[in-house]
Design an enzyme around this catalytic site. Sequence first.
Site, PDB file in Angstrom:
ATOM      1  N   LYS A 113       0.835  -1.214   0.000  1.00 35.13           N
ATOM      2  CA  LYS A 113       0.000   0.000   0.000  1.00 35.13           C
ATOM      3  C   LYS A 113       0.859   1.250   0.000  1.00 35.13           C
ATOM      4  CE  LYS A 113      -4.170  -1.856   2.159  1.00 35.13           C
ATOM      5  NZ  LYS A 113      -5.135  -1.733   3.256  1.00 35.13           N
ATOM      6  N   LYS A 199      -4.694 -11.169  -6.063  1.00 33.73           N
ATOM      7  CA  LYS A 199      -5.951 -11.389  -5.321  1.00 33.73           C
ATOM      8  C   LYS A 199      -7.021 -10.370  -5.734  1.00 33.73           C
ATOM      9  CE  LYS A 199      -5.366  -8.568  -1.303  1.00 33.73           C
ATOM     10  NZ  LYS A 199      -5.452  -8.251   0.066  1.00 33.73           N
ATOM     11  N   LYS A 202     -10.463  -4.651  -3.223  1.00 31.77           N
ATOM     12  CA  LYS A 202     -11.268  -3.429  -3.328  1.00 31.77           C
ATOM     13  C   LYS A 202     -10.452  -2.309  -3.960  1.00 31.77           C
ATOM     14  CE  LYS A 202     -12.753  -4.233   1.141  1.00 31.77           C
ATOM     15  NZ  LYS A 202     -13.009  -3.853   2.507  1.00 31.77           N
TER      16      LYS A 202
HETATM   17  P1  TYM Z   1     -10.355  -6.365   4.508  1.00 33.59           P
HETATM   18  O1  TYM Z   1     -11.409  -5.370   4.751  1.00 33.59           O
HETATM   19  O2  TYM Z   1      -9.309  -6.067   3.478  1.00 33.59           O
HETATM   20  O3  TYM Z   1     -10.974  -7.764   4.148  1.00 33.59           O
HETATM   21  C1  TYM Z   1     -11.983  -8.366   4.946  1.00 33.59           C
HETATM   22  C2  TYM Z   1     -11.884  -9.878   4.926  1.00 33.59           C
HETATM   23  O4  TYM Z   1     -11.964 -10.371   3.580  1.00 33.59           O
HETATM   24  C3  TYM Z   1     -10.844 -11.210   3.311  1.00 33.59           C
HETATM   25  N1  TYM Z   1     -10.460 -11.030   1.896  1.00 33.59           N
HETATM   26  C4  TYM Z   1     -10.310 -12.051   1.048  1.00 33.59           C
HETATM   27  N2  TYM Z   1     -10.458 -13.384   1.198  1.00 33.59           N
HETATM   28  C5  TYM Z   1     -10.251 -14.156   0.109  1.00 33.59           C
HETATM   29  N3  TYM Z   1      -9.895 -13.664  -1.117  1.00 33.59           N
HETATM   30  C6  TYM Z   1      -9.725 -12.348  -1.302  1.00 33.59           C
HETATM   31  N4  TYM Z   1      -9.407 -11.872  -2.509  1.00 33.59           N
HETATM   32  C7  TYM Z   1      -9.950 -11.463  -0.203  1.00 33.59           C
HETATM   33  N5  TYM Z   1      -9.884 -10.120  -0.041  1.00 33.59           N
HETATM   34  C8  TYM Z   1     -10.202  -9.875   1.251  1.00 33.59           C
HETATM   35  C9  TYM Z   1      -9.753 -10.712   4.253  1.00 33.59           C
HETATM   36  O5  TYM Z   1      -8.773 -11.699   4.476  1.00 33.59           O
HETATM   37  C10 TYM Z   1     -10.536 -10.383   5.488  1.00 33.59           C
HETATM   38  O6  TYM Z   1     -10.782 -11.548   6.263  1.00 33.59           O
HETATM   39  N6  TYM Z   1      -7.187  -5.678   8.292  1.00 33.59           N
HETATM   40  C11 TYM Z   1      -8.470  -6.271   7.946  1.00 33.59           C
HETATM   41  C12 TYM Z   1      -9.620  -5.729   8.765  1.00 33.59           C
HETATM   42  C13 TYM Z   1      -9.425  -5.907  10.225  1.00 33.59           C
HETATM   43  C14 TYM Z   1      -9.509  -7.117  10.961  1.00 33.59           C
HETATM   44  C15 TYM Z   1      -9.266  -6.755  12.305  1.00 33.59           C
HETATM   45  C16 TYM Z   1      -9.770  -8.436  10.598  1.00 33.59           C
HETATM   46  C17 TYM Z   1      -9.152  -4.912  11.108  1.00 33.59           C
HETATM   47  N7  TYM Z   1      -9.040  -5.418  12.374  1.00 33.59           N
HETATM   48  C18 TYM Z   1      -9.267  -7.733  13.312  1.00 33.59           C
HETATM   49  C19 TYM Z   1      -9.767  -9.401  11.621  1.00 33.59           C
HETATM   50  C20 TYM Z   1      -9.525  -9.051  12.946  1.00 33.59           C
HETATM   51  C21 TYM Z   1      -8.755  -5.945   6.494  1.00 33.59           C
HETATM   52  O7  TYM Z   1      -8.272  -4.980   5.960  1.00 33.59           O
HETATM   53  O8  TYM Z   1      -9.638  -6.741   5.883  1.00 33.59           O
END
Ligand code: TYM
Length: 336
Positions: A113, A199, A202
């Site tokens: 990022k 992957k 968003k």
């Molecule tokens: P975020 O918002 O990017 O994604 C949310 C969840 O979706 C999963 N994910 C995917 N799984 C499979 N294939 C993909 N292409 C894909 N893209 C996203 C992510 O692995 C995630 O489970 N840092 C985290 C948010 C967060 C969080 C936390 C998660 C903040 N605090 C505490 C768990 C526990 C994030 O940016 O996810």
Amino acid sequence: MGKQRILSGIQPTGNLHLGNYLGAIRNWVELQQKYDAFLFMADLHAITVPHDPQKLAENTYSVAATYIACGIDPEQATIFVQSHLPVHTELAWLFNCITPLNWLERMIQFKEKAVKQGENVSIGLLDYPVLQAADILLYEPDLVPVGEDQKQHLELTRDIAARLNFQFGSEEKPILKIPEPMIRAAGARIMSLTDGTRKMSKSDPSEQSRIDLTDPPEVITKKIKRAKTDPSRGLEFDNPERPECHNLLTLYMLLSNQSREAVAAECREMGWGQFKPLLADTAVEALRPIQEQYAALMDDRTYLEGILRRGNEKAGAIAGRTLAKVKAALGFSQPL
Ligand code: TYM
């Protein structure tokens, strides 16, 4: 013995896509009966890259509605908003003071990022995994169900907890519980429709690269029709030369709720011309009930607000106890 606890969250940045659904939310739906589920909107994480203040609150509600539309039962799970509970940022500060800088500089997501932000990399972007560690450890979960891309952040969370326990607790009396990541094999890494080696994300500038959960049927069909493929005939899983083929078959398997063996057998002789309409119809049908429920929920703000109010209260009580425990261990005076 009560139920074991799971905790997870999603950033309310833009629309959620099939990766978020298949890598995360769908697993939570399956787990919510067996486990005590804590699920939140990580809105403080959403401002670590430039964001639009006009959209942040709306996106937060939209993610809450998506959880419920996908099958999270608000009577069973606790759904809450990260920024409504200041304990998250307070614990993150305490963790900041025990986390070595070089642990954060190693984080893959930060490096990826940061490249995109050029000169404008914020301290928040670097510090993001520390806030994530606070999000998790406040609730003392047993398991954290996420997609593969979060693995490194979960390892860091465990390292921070272990360091705090080591420095301020004792082996017999650890301060923080160390959680386990839960990363399912199937769906843990849904790939882009335009490049099967990257992957689905968003932040990909190309809308064609992902299917959003709110895409109307004709858009889903068009995106699948245009998805990158290869010239080989016959479809197969696991051929490293054919990442797009593996990804599209995985999507079909998960969205049609079939086993891998059944899908491998059904598609072995198929060409893309036959497979793509099948996948498109399957995706449209799988998302239809979710989209209907989502629209109804977004029209009923009072209902959503009620759920979040209750969720915040329940989550806040648990998180407050953990924060108090950490502050006591660090030697702070009691508030007067
Ligand atoms: P975020 O918002 O990017 O994604 C949310 C969840 O979706 C999963 N994910 C995917 N799984 C499979 N294939 C993909 N292409 C894909 N893209 C996203 C992510 O692995 C995630 O489970 N840092 C985290 C948010 C967060 C969080 C936390 C998660 C903040 N605090 C505490 C768990 C526990 C994030 O940016 O996810």
